[in-house]
Design a protein around this motif. Structure first.
Motif, mmCIF file in Angstrom:
data_model
loop_
_atom_site.group_PDB
_atom_site.id
_atom_site.type_symbol
_atom_site.label_atom_id
_atom_site.label_comp_id
_atom_site.label_asym_id
_atom_site.label_seq_id
_atom_site.Cartn_x
_atom_site.Cartn_y
_atom_site.Cartn_z
ATOM 1 N N VAL A 41 -7.959 2.248 11.751
ATOM 2 C CA VAL A 41 -6.664 2.533 11.058
ATOM 3 C C VAL A 41 -6.584 1.609 9.632
ATOM 4 O O VAL A 41 -6.287 2.006 8.594
ATOM 5 C CB VAL A 41 -5.431 2.678 11.930
ATOM 6 N N PHE A 42 -6.786 0.161 10.057
ATOM 7 C CA PHE A 42 -6.455 -0.747 9.134
ATOM 8 C C PHE A 42 -7.424 -0.816 7.977
ATOM 9 O O PHE A 42 -7.473 -1.127 7.058
ATOM 10 C CB PHE A 42 -6.370 -2.252 9.852
ATOM 11 N N HIS A 43 -8.829 -0.287 8.431
ATOM 12 C CA HIS A 43 -9.872 -0.115 7.588
ATOM 13 C C HIS A 43 -9.550 1.082 6.700
ATOM 14 O O HIS A 43 -9.789 0.914 5.439
ATOM 15 C CB HIS A 43 -11.207 0.166 8.505
ATOM 16 N N HIS A 44 -9.124 2.062 7.214
ATOM 17 C CA HIS A 44 -8.676 3.116 6.133
ATOM 18 C C HIS A 44 -7.532 2.833 5.220
ATOM 19 O O HIS A 44 -7.695 3.135 3.850
ATOM 20 C CB HIS A 44 -8.503 4.512 7.178
ATOM 21 N N LEU A 45 -6.664 2.031 5.860
ATOM 22 C CA LEU A 45 -5.524 1.620 4.911
ATOM 23 C C LEU A 45 -5.862 0.823 3.633
ATOM 24 O O LEU A 45 -5.331 1.031 2.574
ATOM 25 C CB LEU A 45 -4.476 0.859 5.556
ATOM 26 N N LYS A 81 -2.699 3.380 -2.469
ATOM 27 C CA LYS A 81 -1.455 3.684 -3.126
ATOM 28 C C LYS A 81 -0.483 4.304 -1.858
ATOM 29 O O LYS A 81 0.605 4.099 -2.098
ATOM 30 C CB LYS A 81 -1.523 4.843 -4.086
ATOM 31 N N LEU A 82 -1.090 4.954 -1.077
ATOM 32 C CA LEU A 82 -0.410 5.304 0.431
ATOM 33 C C LEU A 82 0.237 4.184 0.786
ATOM 34 O O LEU A 82 1.395 4.187 1.319
ATOM 35 C CB LEU A 82 -1.114 6.233 1.191
ATOM 36 N N PHE A 83 -0.353 3.183 0.944
ATOM 37 C CA PHE A 83 -0.124 2.013 1.617
ATOM 38 C C PHE A 83 1.153 1.166 0.914
ATOM 39 O O PHE A 83 2.124 0.706 1.360
ATOM 40 C CB PHE A 83 -1.084 0.634 1.831
ATOM 41 N N LEU A 103 5.624 0.915 1.779
ATOM 42 C CA LEU A 103 6.453 -0.318 1.712
ATOM 43 C C LEU A 103 7.555 0.186 0.926
ATOM 44 O O LEU A 103 8.654 -0.348 1.277
ATOM 45 C CB LEU A 103 5.319 -1.431 0.906
ATOM 46 N N VAL A 104 7.277 0.781 -0.326
ATOM 47 C CA VAL A 104 8.277 1.125 -1.101
ATOM 48 C C VAL A 104 9.523 2.084 -0.117
ATOM 49 O O VAL A 104 10.823 2.037 -0.405
ATOM 50 C CB VAL A 104 7.902 1.883 -2.284
ATOM 51 N N LEU A 105 8.952 2.938 0.232
ATOM 52 C CA LEU A 105 9.995 3.914 1.051
ATOM 53 C C LEU A 105 10.508 3.264 2.496
ATOM 54 O O LEU A 105 11.892 3.305 2.664
ATOM 55 C CB LEU A 105 8.979 4.930 1.726
ATOM 56 N N GLU A 119 4.428 13.949 4.766
ATOM 57 C CA GLU A 119 3.573 15.081 3.453
ATOM 58 C C GLU A 119 2.791 14.219 2.658
ATOM 59 O O GLU A 119 1.744 15.085 2.324
ATOM 60 C CB GLU A 119 4.885 15.590 2.678
ATOM 61 N N ILE A 120 2.832 12.955 2.396
ATOM 62 C CA ILE A 120 1.893 12.398 1.392
ATOM 63 C C ILE A 120 0.771 11.563 2.039
ATOM 64 O O ILE A 120 0.057 11.259 1.434
ATOM 65 C CB ILE A 120 2.758 11.317 0.611
ATOM 66 N N SER A 121 0.743 11.728 3.321
ATOM 67 C CA SER A 121 -0.282 10.818 4.150
ATOM 68 C C SER A 121 -1.143 11.788 4.702
ATOM 69 O O SER A 121 -1.106 12.925 4.889
ATOM 70 C CB SER A 121 0.346 10.150 5.249
#
Length: 231
Positions: free
Chosen positions: A9-13, A20-22, A26-28, A156-158
């Motif tokens: 999971v952390f590798h994908h992040l 940008k998803l990560f 954080l912003v959300l 939705e964005i993930s």
């Protein structure tokens, strides 16, 4: 030791396509459920200061101090108004996200949050405790909308493989907001002399200042609201 699934999971992040998803997580989180958790907890440590402010304002206006029962009533309204606003926000979130879309709903919610923070932050200068009531009510509405729209938009964005992980972050930031409020609440224990010895030594003198809940809300909410709007 972390399992192979967690490491994946952390590798994908940290892959390029998920950075940008990560950042969006954080912003959300910082501009969303983190504020809800913060506002739930921070009010507990400022009770004597806000009650004193209400009493001083009433005395300056009408020339007489409030009875303890009336003062307790005003304080109860300030605390419970946030919950009432949260209930209304939760009930309206479904309609708002359907009509305006989740992203636009979150951005509009940030504007309302900034207005609420300005009401709360300038109440002391305006010598109006009613502005705290209005600010807490609007903050509650924003929190109610965030609790629902945050999870929906994040899901939705993930990517499908990370959807469960992303949705759980809302609870993580909620708990983080409560923890931050508790840490900042130590300044009031330090100021009142409730901490002694090693406990008092561990708290920096920087926390021993004259600001209280409205100043904390102003800095935390206003910054994070602007952060989401600009992202």
């Amino acid at each position: 030791m972390l399992g192979s699934g967690t490491l994946d999971v952390f590798h994908h992040l940290w892959q390029v396509q998920y950075r940008k998803l990560f950042l969006m997580i954080l912003v959300l989180g910082i501009g969303g459920t983190h504020l809800g958790g913060f506002q739930m907890s921070v009010i507990n440590y400022t009770s004597p200061y806000i009650q004193k402010f209400i009493n001083e304002t009433w005395l300056e206006r009408y020339g007489s101090a409030l009875h303890q029962e009336t003062l307790t009533l005003f304080w109860s309204l300030i605390v419970s108004t946030y919950c009432i606003g949260g209930m209304i926000g939760c009930l309206c979130s479904g309609y708002l996200t359907t009509k305006y879309g989740k992203k636009k709903c979150l951005l509009i919610n940030d504007v309302v949050l900034i207005i609420a923070t300005l009401n709360t932050g300038f109440s002391r200068r305006a010598k109006s405790f009613e502005m705290i009531l209005i600010g807490r009510f609007l903050e509650g509405i924003c929190a109610g909308v965030y609790m629902n729209a945050h999870i929906q938009y994040a899901g939705e964005i993930s990517p499908k493989k990370l959807r469960g992980f992303v949705n759980v972050t809302s609870s993580v930031f909620l708990a983080l907001g409560k923890a931050v409020a508790r840490v900042l609440g130590l300044r009031y224990l330090y100021k009142d002399g409730c901490l002694k010895g090693k406990e008092k030594f561990l708290i920096p003198n920087l926390l021993d200042c004259n600001s209280w809940e409205i100043e904390l809300n102003r800095g935390n909410c206003f910054f994070t609201g602007q952060l989401q709007i600009s992202s």
